[in-house]
Enzyme design. Structure first.
Site, mmCIF file in Angstrom:
data_model
loop_
_atom_site.group_PDB
_atom_site.id
_atom_site.type_symbol
_atom_site.label_atom_id
_atom_site.label_comp_id
_atom_site.label_asym_id
_atom_site.label_seq_id
_atom_site.Cartn_x
_atom_site.Cartn_y
_atom_site.Cartn_z
ATOM 1 N N ARG A 95 7.723 38.438 33.961
ATOM 2 C CA ARG A 95 8.078 39.667 33.231
ATOM 3 C C ARG A 95 8.640 40.707 34.201
ATOM 4 N NH1 ARG A 95 4.416 43.463 29.142
ATOM 5 N NH2 ARG A 95 5.971 45.097 28.969
ATOM 6 N N ASN A 150 6.480 36.591 22.302
ATOM 7 C CA ASN A 150 7.795 37.229 22.394
ATOM 8 C C ASN A 150 8.757 36.378 23.200
ATOM 9 O OD1 ASN A 150 7.869 39.676 20.956
ATOM 10 N ND2 ASN A 150 6.426 40.595 22.420
ATOM 11 N N CYS A 172 4.910 40.783 14.289
ATOM 12 C CA CYS A 172 4.986 41.742 15.386
ATOM 13 C C CYS A 172 4.105 42.947 15.054
ATOM 14 C CB CYS A 172 6.433 42.191 15.549
ATOM 15 S SG CYS A 172 6.612 43.499 16.769
ATOM 16 N N ASP A 173 3.387 43.428 16.064
ATOM 17 C CA ASP A 173 2.479 44.552 15.786
ATOM 18 C C ASP A 173 3.158 45.919 15.893
ATOM 19 O OD1 ASP A 173 2.736 45.145 18.477
ATOM 20 O OD2 ASP A 173 0.675 44.711 19.008
ATOM 21 N N HIS A 202 11.979 44.055 16.653
ATOM 22 C CA HIS A 202 12.201 45.115 17.642
ATOM 23 C C HIS A 202 13.562 45.780 17.436
ATOM 24 C CE1 HIS A 202 8.992 43.624 20.772
ATOM 25 N NE2 HIS A 202 8.484 43.931 19.599
ATOM 26 N N TYR A 267 11.680 50.503 19.621
ATOM 27 C CA TYR A 267 12.483 49.682 20.542
ATOM 28 C C TYR A 267 13.971 50.016 20.481
ATOM 29 C CZ TYR A 267 8.544 46.804 21.925
ATOM 30 O OH TYR A 267 7.353 46.385 22.455
ATOM 31 N N ARG A 287 7.115 48.453 33.628
ATOM 32 C CA ARG A 287 6.005 48.275 32.678
ATOM 33 C C ARG A 287 5.097 47.096 33.094
ATOM 34 N NH1 ARG A 287 2.151 49.888 29.326
ATOM 35 N NH2 ARG A 287 1.737 48.344 27.749
HETATM 36 P P1 NAD Z 1 -0.760 37.257 29.152
HETATM 37 O O1 NAD Z 1 0.092 36.815 30.286
HETATM 38 O O2 NAD Z 1 -1.939 38.118 29.405
HETATM 39 O O3 NAD Z 1 -1.277 35.948 28.383
HETATM 40 C C1 NAD Z 1 -0.454 34.918 27.993
HETATM 41 C C2 NAD Z 1 -1.145 33.595 28.255
HETATM 42 O O4 NAD Z 1 -0.256 32.563 27.805
HETATM 43 C C3 NAD Z 1 -1.446 33.290 29.734
HETATM 44 O O5 NAD Z 1 -2.820 33.038 29.898
HETATM 45 C C4 NAD Z 1 -0.605 32.040 30.027
HETATM 46 O O6 NAD Z 1 -1.201 31.145 30.925
HETATM 47 C C5 NAD Z 1 -0.471 31.436 28.647
HETATM 48 N N1 NAD Z 1 0.606 30.472 28.499
HETATM 49 C C6 NAD Z 1 1.844 30.493 29.046
HETATM 50 N N2 NAD Z 1 2.542 29.417 28.637
HETATM 51 C C7 NAD Z 1 1.729 28.696 27.816
HETATM 52 C C8 NAD Z 1 1.893 27.491 27.078
HETATM 53 N N3 NAD Z 1 3.033 26.807 27.114
HETATM 54 N N4 NAD Z 1 0.846 27.043 26.336
HETATM 55 C C9 NAD Z 1 -0.315 27.734 26.300
HETATM 56 N N5 NAD Z 1 -0.524 28.886 26.972
HETATM 57 C C10 NAD Z 1 0.501 29.364 27.717
HETATM 58 O O7 NAD Z 1 0.226 37.938 28.113
HETATM 59 P P2 NAD Z 1 -0.044 39.089 27.042
HETATM 60 O O8 NAD Z 1 0.445 40.367 27.579
HETATM 61 O O9 NAD Z 1 -1.402 39.015 26.531
HETATM 62 O O10 NAD Z 1 0.975 38.672 25.893
HETATM 63 C C11 NAD Z 1 0.908 37.422 25.223
HETATM 64 C C12 NAD Z 1 2.104 37.256 24.331
HETATM 65 O O11 NAD Z 1 2.024 38.122 23.198
HETATM 66 C C13 NAD Z 1 3.434 37.584 25.009
HETATM 67 O O12 NAD Z 1 4.433 36.717 24.544
HETATM 68 C C14 NAD Z 1 3.709 38.988 24.548
HETATM 69 O O13 NAD Z 1 5.064 39.329 24.641
HETATM 70 C C15 NAD Z 1 3.226 38.872 23.126
HETATM 71 N N6 NAD Z 1 2.933 40.141 22.451
HETATM 72 C C16 NAD Z 1 3.465 40.275 21.239
HETATM 73 C C17 NAD Z 1 3.236 41.413 20.510
HETATM 74 C C18 NAD Z 1 3.830 41.500 19.153
HETATM 75 O O14 NAD Z 1 3.466 42.333 18.379
HETATM 76 N N7 NAD Z 1 4.762 40.623 18.784
HETATM 77 C C19 NAD Z 1 2.437 42.417 21.033
HETATM 78 C C20 NAD Z 1 1.863 42.235 22.281
HETATM 79 C C21 NAD Z 1 2.112 41.072 22.992
#
Ligand code: NAD
Length: 444
Positions: A95, A150, A172-173, A202, A267, A287
């Site tokens: 990221r 995402n 999406c939240d 977004h 966004y 970020r």
């Molecule tokens: P994070 O890095 O804390 O956790 C993500 C986890 O995914 C890690 O533990 C990693 O090892 C694991 N991972 C990676 N590839 C994998 C795979 N192929 N199979 C299983 N596990 C795998 O990340 P985070 O900040 O908690 O965010 C998690 C996801 O949620 C991200 O994609 C982020 O963009 C998304 N997100 C979405 C929203 C939304 O509303 N759409 C809001 C917040 C976060």
């Protein structure tokens, strides 16, 4: 109604959000009975640590619920009712690259928007497809995947093309977080808002916000033009834990001053205020650094505290709308409640002028086996133009991933509103290819 307790697998079990999601699920109690929670991740060490916190949450809120933790897809997904997907391919170190590489070229550096979002999309498409294949192989045939991973717009487009019949709902939240702020401004509970919205993930606009049948858009518009999407007290006290979020909600003020017709998703600042965003950014600290030094650090501190059996750690992990929203969506689907939520689904004529296969974010009623979308209709030229440009940039990126095409990747970058020219697009793309060599498909 006899409610069957659900088996929920969380893919990306090591996420900073896992404990909050589990807490939100368990807080629903008898409204949403849970039999088992399974954490699944490819990073065993990270997930084992997060599991300490999740175990604490389960023991504190619902000790009868089984918790299992695994890196084996079969163990995670067998007989599951829901898979919650929240993977971050490449974790925070990638990221950081998504944010810092474009900034070095004077362009917006963001997780899901602009060049960073395109790069993250290219990393995420095929791991998501693999996850869906695991679900289809091992879970109940009625299982739904609710995907938070995402960049949701690109993931949704790729999944719709590569696994068109899969039971995946992308969510999406962010709109819910905006609704939380708008309801604070109005002094009501966010569940009282009845909203209309259209766009891509977004990249969308609220066109109506009603409380008890009364339209609140005019009063909200006036407030946002003075204070942004924050209450007066929040503006005075800057009382949000993370400064970048205060800035984001404040940036809705100039956006709504310039374009008062509808209320923007936050966004949109990255597309409509790109030059100012770049000026306000620090290419040395983005970020990703704020999260690593804030949310992630706090979570690991809480885990150490639990390991040392040292008191209450509830404030140390993220809960709030993120966990509540996915729990609400799952509950509506599990028990066919047909509640209205914003979700990302195929357009099929919902927004006039966009292709049927565009994955659009719109309100829909969520049932057991079916999502019932609410028609949007015509949208004015300005929004139509913005949507088409963004959609085609994202579609070129998915084409590039599927065909392994360098030229289509370059088209995606060159078409993006945050990148000023094809020359800059090429410079960023070439650096992204180098930075992502362990993750991206080969582009020729
Ligand atoms: P994070 O890095 O804390 O956790 C993500 C986890 O995914 C890690 O533990 C990693 O090892 C694991 N991972 C990676 N590839 C994998 C795979 N192929 N199979 C299983 N596990 C795998 O990340 P985070 O900040 O908690 O965010 C998690 C996801 O949620 C991200 O994609 C982020 O963009 C998304 N997100 C979405 C929203 C939304 O509303 N759409 C809001 C917040 C976060």
């Amino acid at each position: 109604m006899n409610k069957q307790p659900q088996i929920i697998a969380i893919a990306g079990g090591g996420s900073t959000y896992t404990a909050g999601i589990v807490k939100a699920l368990l807080m629903k109690g008898d409204d949403f009975p849970i039999a088992e929670i399974r954490l699944y991740d490819i990073d065993k060490q990270r997930q084992d640590n997060v599991a300490v916190l999740v175990d604490y949450v389960v023991k504190t809120h619902a000790p009868h619920v089984n918790l299992s933790v695994t890196t084996e897809p079969e163990v995670a997904f067998s007989n599951a009712d829901f898979v919650f997907a929240q993977i971050r391919v490449g974790q925070y170190k990638m990221r950081e690259q998504d944010e810092k590489i474009p900034l070095r070229h004077g362009c917006v550096g963001q997780e899901t928007c602009g060049a960073g979002g395109l790069a993250y999309g290219m990393r995420t498409i095929f791991p998501m497809i693999e996850l869906i294949d695991h679900m289809e192989r091992f879970s109940k045939t009625t299982c739904w995947m609710l995907n938070y991973s995402n960049p949701a717009a690109i993931v949704a487009d790729a999944v719709h093309r590569l696994r068109p019949n899969s039971r995946v709902l992308n969510i999406c939240d962010m709109p819910v977080a905006i609704e939380r702020n708008l309801s604070n401004i109005l002094g009501v509970n966010r569940y009282e808002l009845d909203v209309e919205y259209f766009g891509l993930n977004h990249y969308g606009w609220f066109t109506s916000i009603k409380v008890d049948g009364e339209e609140k858009l005019p009063v909200l518009r006036e407030h946002i033009q003075k204070f942004g999407m924050l209450t007066e007290q929040e503006v005075e006290n800057a009382c949000h834990s993370e400064p970048s979020w205060i800035k984001t909600f404040k940036n809705t003020k100039p956006l709504v001053q310039m374009f008062p017709e509808y209320l923007p998703n936050t966004y949109l600042q990255y597309y409509l205020m790109a030059d100012e965003i770049v000026e306000q950014s620090n290419p040395e600290s983005t970020r990703a650094n704020e999260v690593m030094e804030g949310r992630e650090k706090k979570m690991f501190e809480a885990i150490e505290q639990i390991k040392a059996s040292d008191g209450n750690v509830e404030g140390k992990f993220h809960v709030g709308v993120h966990g509540e929203f996915i729990a609400d969506v799952a509950m509506s689907m599990a028990y066919d409640l047909r509640q209205k939520w914003l979700v990302i689904i195929p357009n099929n004529g919902l927004i006039k002028g966009l292709p049927d296969d565009a994955m659009v974010e719109v309100p829909a009623l969520l049932g057991r086996d079916k999502v019932f979308p609410i028609q949007v209709g015509e949208v004015p030229h300005f929004y139509q133009g913005m949507l088409q440009q963004q959609l085609m940039s994202e579609k070129c990126l998915v084409d590039a991933a599927i065909e392994g095409s360098y030229e289509k990747a370059l088209q995606a970058f060159a078409l993006n509103k945050t990148i000023p020219s094809a020359r800059v697009a090429k410079l960023i793309l070439d650096e992204m290819i180098e930075a992502n060599k362990d993750y991206w498909p080969e582009l020729k």
